[in-house]
Write a protein that holds these residues in place. Structure first.
Motif, PDB file in Angstrom:
ATOM      1  N   LEU A   1       0.903  -1.182   0.105  1.00 59.22           N
ATOM      2  CA  LEU A   1      -0.069   0.007   0.130  1.00 59.22           C
ATOM      3  C   LEU A   1       0.880   1.184   0.046  1.00 59.22           C
ATOM      4  CD1 LEU A   1      -2.747  -0.935   2.551  1.00 59.22           C
ATOM      5  CD2 LEU A   1      -3.094  -0.769   0.124  1.00 59.22           C
TER       6      LEU A   1
ATOM      7  N   ARG B   1       2.209   1.932  -3.495  1.00 58.88           N
ATOM      8  CA  ARG B   1       1.235   2.285  -4.472  1.00 58.88           C
ATOM      9  C   ARG B   1       0.693   3.390  -4.194  1.00 58.88           C
ATOM     10  NH1 ARG B   1      -1.687  -1.531  -7.445  1.00 58.88           N
ATOM     11  NH2 ARG B   1      -3.603  -0.216  -7.323  1.00 58.88           N
TER      12      ARG B   1
ATOM     13  N   PHE C   1      -4.600   5.037   3.472  1.00 63.43           N
ATOM     14  CA  PHE C   1      -5.343   3.918   4.144  1.00 63.43           C
ATOM     15  C   PHE C   1      -5.052   4.091   5.839  1.00 63.43           C
ATOM     16  CE2 PHE C   1      -0.889   2.818   3.649  1.00 63.43           C
ATOM     17  CZ  PHE C   1      -0.598   1.958   4.860  1.00 63.43           C
TER      18      PHE C   1
ATOM     19  N   VAL D   1      -9.368   0.532   3.474  1.00 60.47           N
ATOM     20  CA  VAL D   1      -8.585   0.755   2.178  1.00 60.47           C
ATOM     21  C   VAL D   1      -9.687   1.078   1.147  1.00 60.47           C
ATOM     22  CG1 VAL D   1      -6.688  -0.673   2.397  1.00 60.47           C
ATOM     23  CG2 VAL D   1      -8.490  -1.683   1.360  1.00 60.47           C
TER      24      VAL D   1
ATOM     25  N   GLN E   1      -7.623  -0.597  -3.657  1.00 54.94           N
ATOM     26  CA  GLN E   1      -6.422  -1.198  -3.048  1.00 54.94           C
ATOM     27  C   GLN E   1      -6.822  -2.646  -2.513  1.00 54.94           C
ATOM     28  OE1 GLN E   1      -6.425   2.101  -0.014  1.00 54.94           O
ATOM     29  NE2 GLN E   1      -4.566   3.056  -0.795  1.00 54.94           N
TER      30      GLN E   1
END
Length: 67
Positions: free
Chosen positions: A18, A21, A25, A35, A39
């Motif tokens: 995460l 990317r 979150f 998320v 995600q």
């Protein structure tokens, strides 16, 4: 935001995925992450999501047809 339970041995991997990317979150108790849907799909594809044998339900009512 969707609450997703992460496998015990994949929690660090899920956080790293995460972070790489981007996007926001939130962490919660007991290996749970909040998320967005994109995600969530990425975590599912990476094999990080803990499942209890149930399938994801659609939002349609029992008599409605899928659009």
């Amino acid at each position: 935001m969707v609450a997703v339970k992460i496998k015990a041995d994949k929690y660090g991997h899920a956080i790293a995925l995460l972070l790489r990317r981007g996007g926001g979150f939130q962490t919660r108790f007991e290996r749970t992450l909040l998320v967005n849907s994109e995600q969530e799909r990425a975590l599912e594809e990476a094999g990080c999501v803990a499942t209890n044998g149930t399938r994801k339900k659609t939002r349609k009512s029992s008599g409605e047809k899928k659009k």
